[in-house]
Design an enzyme around this catalytic site. Sequence first.
Site, PDB file in Angstrom:
ATOM      1  N   GLY A  34       0.822  -1.202   0.000  1.00 46.95           N
ATOM      2  CA  GLY A  34       0.000   0.000   0.000  1.00 46.95           C
ATOM      3  C   GLY A  34       0.854   1.249   0.000  1.00 46.95           C
ATOM      4  N   SER A  35       0.216   2.408  -0.083  1.00 42.02           N
ATOM      5  CA  SER A  35       0.952   3.668  -0.226  1.00 42.02           C
ATOM      6  C   SER A  35       1.782   3.999   1.005  1.00 42.02           C
ATOM      7  CB  SER A  35      -0.028   4.809  -0.529  1.00 42.02           C
ATOM      8  OG  SER A  35      -0.990   4.928   0.506  1.00 42.02           O
ATOM      9  N   THR A  36       1.246   3.764   2.205  1.00 45.53           N
ATOM     10  CA  THR A  36       2.011   4.064   3.421  1.00 45.53           C
ATOM     11  C   THR A  36       3.153   3.074   3.591  1.00 45.53           C
ATOM     12  OG1 THR A  36      -0.072   4.830   4.392  1.00 45.53           O
ATOM     13  CG2 THR A  36       1.808   4.621   5.862  1.00 45.53           C
ATOM     14  N   ASP A  89       3.046  -2.610   8.490  1.00 44.47           N
ATOM     15  CA  ASP A  89       2.106  -2.534   7.382  1.00 44.47           C
ATOM     16  C   ASP A  89       1.154  -1.364   7.618  1.00 44.47           C
ATOM     17  OD1 ASP A  89       0.751  -3.170   5.071  1.00 44.47           O
ATOM     18  OD2 ASP A  89       0.269  -5.228   5.658  1.00 44.47           O
ATOM     19  N   ALA A  91      -2.918   0.324   7.074  1.00 46.12           N
ATOM     20  CA  ALA A  91      -4.289  -0.118   7.327  1.00 46.12           C
ATOM     21  C   ALA A  91      -5.239   0.848   6.644  1.00 46.12           C
ATOM     22  CB  ALA A  91      -4.574  -0.187   8.826  1.00 46.12           C
ATOM     23  N   GLY A 104      -7.400  -2.973   1.013  1.00 42.51           N
ATOM     24  CA  GLY A 104      -7.720  -2.031  -0.054  1.00 42.51           C
ATOM     25  C   GLY A 104      -6.773  -2.152  -1.234  1.00 42.51           C
ATOM     26  N   GLY A 105      -5.549  -2.588  -0.966  1.00 38.92           N
ATOM     27  CA  GLY A 105      -4.569  -2.786  -2.025  1.00 38.92           C
ATOM     28  C   GLY A 105      -4.604  -4.171  -2.636  1.00 38.92           C
ATOM     29  N   GLU A 111      -0.873 -10.456   3.558  1.00 36.60           N
ATOM     30  CA  GLU A 111      -0.657  -9.553   4.695  1.00 36.60           C
ATOM     31  C   GLU A 111      -1.036 -10.219   6.011  1.00 36.60           C
ATOM     32  OE1 GLU A 111      -1.321  -5.181   2.579  1.00 36.60           O
ATOM     33  OE2 GLU A 111      -3.044  -6.253   3.402  1.00 36.60           O
ATOM     34  N   LYS A 129      -7.157   7.608   9.219  1.00 36.94           N
ATOM     35  CA  LYS A 129      -7.536   6.192   9.205  1.00 36.94           C
ATOM     36  C   LYS A 129      -8.181   5.738  10.518  1.00 36.94           C
ATOM     37  CE  LYS A 129      -5.841   5.168   5.082  1.00 36.94           C
ATOM     38  NZ  LYS A 129      -5.068   6.345   4.744  1.00 36.94           N
TER      39      LYS A 129
END
Length: 260
Positions: A34-36, A89, A91, A104-105, A111, A129
């Site tokens: 994911g982006s984060t 990770d 969320a 979402g990814g 995961e 979030k």
Amino acid sequence: MSGELSPIDKAKFVAAKRAAEFVESGMRVGLGTGSTAAWLVRCLGELVREEGLRFKGVPTSTRTAELARDVGIEVISLDEAKWLDLTIDGADEFDEELSLIKGGGGALLQEKIVATASDQMVVIADAAKEVGHLGAFPLPVEVIPFGWQTSLALIEEMLISMDVMGRKATLRMNGDRPYITDEANHILDLHLTRIGNPRQLSMVLNQIPGVVENGLFIDICDKVVIGHGDGRVEVRDINEGTVTETQLDFVEDDNLFRDI
């Protein structure tokens, strides 16, 4: 340049940079998707290149594996690692009990496997979030392609007896084709609005034929690192019951931003 980042991206970056401090040489570390989580991988790559950090990373998707290799992180499989010291990770949502919605990814299965094979899971997120109740973000459910419409019908029937506000379920698409996970499965997104009992819902979902896994992460997360657009970072440890806050400064010529 960090000055070109939006407040949300700044929040993700400072959360990732703070969480990277938990990684020590010699560790086996799960790397999220994911982006984060991508910010985290970049931060760890810089520590590998600039400070000699040496650890083995276990990615949770092909996308994360490619990025990790690109920034110089040694990548191994979970089978090679067997057990992990730490997983970091992102969320899609988290509540005060550090229950999560993830997926979402599209990588929720890997995961969850990686997170549960770790001594500790740390979640990194921007402040947006955090929610009072899970469910505003659609809950992903990974299903096998065979009979997915039957699985969908069974899920919709089951939701009638669950403590949720919405019951719409949709097949995730990639353009005009169904989205395909790394394990060649489909994802059903459940638009529930509010989940009253995440633990019960997670258990019941996984009893439905065709369901591989769902995106509710219950009793898995140990810490959440929350970033803010002004550089503040809050760390909540649910096991210790502690909350700490620090301030991280942005460095305009940081190598992390050269490819942005």
